[in-house]
Design an enzyme around this catalytic site. Structure first.
Site, short mmCIF file in Angstrom:
data_model
loop_
_atom_site.label_atom_id
_atom_site.label_comp_id
_atom_site.label_asym_id
_atom_site.label_seq_id
_atom_site.Cartn_x
_atom_site.Cartn_y
_atom_site.Cartn_z
N LEU A 1 0.85 -1.19 0.00
CA LEU A 1 0.00 0.00 0.00
C LEU A 1 0.89 1.24 0.00
O LEU A 1 1.94 1.25 0.64
CB LEU A 1 -0.91 0.01 1.23
CG LEU A 1 -1.94 -1.11 1.31
CD1 LEU A 1 -2.68 -1.05 2.65
CD2 LEU A 1 -2.94 -1.02 0.16
N GLU B 1 -7.73 2.80 8.89
CA GLU B 1 -8.34 2.36 7.63
C GLU B 1 -8.20 0.84 7.49
O GLU B 1 -9.11 0.17 7.01
CB GLU B 1 -7.68 3.11 6.46
CG GLU B 1 -8.58 3.32 5.25
CD GLU B 1 -8.73 2.10 4.38
OE1 GLU B 1 -9.82 1.89 3.81
OE2 GLU B 1 -7.75 1.33 4.25
N1 LIG Z 1 -5.53 0.26 -1.88
C1 LIG Z 1 -6.20 -0.88 -1.86
O1 LIG Z 1 -7.33 -0.93 -1.37
C2 LIG Z 1 -5.57 -2.12 -2.43
C3 LIG Z 1 -6.30 -3.31 -2.51
C4 LIG Z 1 -5.71 -4.41 -3.09
C5 LIG Z 1 -4.40 -4.36 -3.55
N2 LIG Z 1 -3.73 -3.19 -3.44
C6 LIG Z 1 -2.35 -3.07 -3.96
O2 LIG Z 1 -2.39 -3.39 -5.35
C7 LIG Z 1 -1.18 -4.09 -5.71
C8 LIG Z 1 -1.53 -5.47 -6.23
O3 LIG Z 1 -2.50 -5.38 -7.26
P1 LIG Z 1 -2.19 -5.79 -8.78
O4 LIG Z 1 -3.28 -5.23 -9.62
O5 LIG Z 1 -0.78 -5.44 -9.11
O6 LIG Z 1 -2.23 -7.37 -8.73
P2 LIG Z 1 -3.37 -8.45 -8.32
O7 LIG Z 1 -4.63 -8.19 -9.07
O8 LIG Z 1 -3.45 -8.57 -6.87
O9 LIG Z 1 -2.66 -9.75 -8.86
C9 LIG Z 1 -2.49 -9.94 -10.25
C10 LIG Z 1 -2.40 -11.41 -10.50
O10 LIG Z 1 -3.56 -12.04 -9.98
C11 LIG Z 1 -4.01 -13.05 -10.87
N3 LIG Z 1 -5.31 -12.63 -11.40
C12 LIG Z 1 -5.84 -11.40 -11.42
N4 LIG Z 1 -7.07 -11.43 -11.96
C13 LIG Z 1 -7.32 -12.69 -12.27
C14 LIG Z 1 -8.43 -13.36 -12.85
N5 LIG Z 1 -9.54 -12.74 -13.19
N6 LIG Z 1 -8.32 -14.70 -13.04
C15 LIG Z 1 -7.21 -15.35 -12.68
N7 LIG Z 1 -6.13 -14.78 -12.13
C16 LIG Z 1 -6.20 -13.47 -11.93
C17 LIG Z 1 -2.95 -13.16 -11.93
O11 LIG Z 1 -2.04 -14.07 -11.37
P3 LIG Z 1 -1.19 -15.11 -12.27
O12 LIG Z 1 -0.18 -14.26 -12.99
O13 LIG Z 1 -0.62 -16.04 -11.27
O14 LIG Z 1 -2.18 -15.76 -13.22
C18 LIG Z 1 -2.37 -11.78 -11.97
O15 LIG Z 1 -1.03 -11.74 -12.48
C19 LIG Z 1 -0.34 -4.12 -4.46
O16 LIG Z 1 0.50 -2.99 -4.44
C20 LIG Z 1 -1.37 -4.04 -3.36
O17 LIG Z 1 -0.82 -3.54 -2.13
C21 LIG Z 1 -4.28 -2.08 -2.89
#
Ligand SMILES: NC(=O)c1ccc[n+]([C@@H]2O[C@H](COP(=O)([O-])OP(=O)(O)OC[C@H]3O[C@@H](n4cnc5c(N)ncnc54)[C@H](OP(=O)(O)O)[C@@H]3O)[C@@H](O)[C@H]2O)c1
Length: 182
Positions: free
Chosen positions: A22, A29
């Site tokens: 984050l 929060e």
């Molecule tokens: N501020 C907030 O409320 C909040 C909430 C959540 C996360 N975050 C932040 O967001 C970042 C992570 O998010 P991100 O978007 O980079 O990654 P993510 O969506 O958490 O992960 C991406 C991976 O998830 C899998 N994936 C995603 N959608 C899929 C689907 N529909 N079906 C199958 N697999 C799926 C895939 O893995 P594979 O490559 O293994 O297939 C993809 O490479 C971090 O920095 C975290 O701290 C913030």
């Protein structure tokens, strides 16, 4: 049809994450996230949290799986052996929903990120409400919240939600609820 809600904290430049973490530290929060995603009206049930692989592994090791909730991780590359017992691995969101439809221990389903999962979730007819923490500051981010479809409109917050502008460590933020209009 089984529905779900989404919960996110997003800053002024629409960022949600940086380097797998984050972009901010706001303890109250995180407590709100925990309380909201754990809350059930039936004490015999629990909730599910659905997240992408990077979000799951972005949670500090000592704090995952997120306690008292069924953790569902979406990934096409992980093996079940990469995750602890009790964490459900699904190849896509719809498979997760079909599995949840076949059991009745889960009361509420929360989509908890990241970017692509939020986008797919908001486009789904199953998506009911968006619980958005608006962080009223810009942060350096590399992961962003997708555009919110026009079908979502702000509604009154839940009775147990903190109202108005909150502040912690000089960061101002506000809890909002949007609901899909039929
Ligand atoms: N501020 C907030 O409320 C909040 C909430 C959540 C996360 N975050 C932040 O967001 C970042 C992570 O998010 P991100 O978007 O980079 O990654 P993510 O969506 O958490 O992960 C991406 C991976 O998830 C899998 N994936 C995603 N959608 C899929 C689907 N529909 N079906 C199958 N697999 C799926 C895939 O893995 P594979 O490559 O293994 O297939 C993809 O490479 C971090 O920095 C975290 O701290 C913030």
């Amino acid at each position: 049809m089984l529905r779900f809600n989404l919960i996110v904290a997003v800053c002024e430049n629409f960022g949600i994450g940086i380097k797998g973490d984050l972009p901010w530290r706001i303890k109250s929060e995180l407590k709100y996230f925990s309380r909201t995603t754990k809350r059930t009206s039936d004490p015999t049930k629990h909730n599910a949290v659905v997240m992408g692989r990077k979000t799951y592994f972005g949670v500090p090791e000592s704090k995952r799986p997120l306690p008292d909730r069924l953790n569902i991780v979406l990934s096409t590359t992980l093996q079940e052996s990469d995750l602890p017992k009790g964490v459900l691995l699904c190849p896509n969101l719809e498979t997760a929903m079909k599995i949840l439809e076949e059991q009745n221990e889960v009361e509420n389903i929360w989509i908890v990120g990241g970017s692509g999962v939020y986008e797919e979730a908001m486009a789904s007819p199953r998506c009911h409400r968006l619980y958005i923490t608006k962080i009223m500051q810009k942060f350096d981010c590399d992961t962003f919240f997708p555009a919110i479809p026009d079908s979502f409109r702000e509604v009154a917050p839940d009775s147990d939600m903190p109202l108005g502008v909150q502040e912690e460590n000089g960061i101002k933020f506000e809890y909002k609820v949007l609901e899909k209009q039929s």
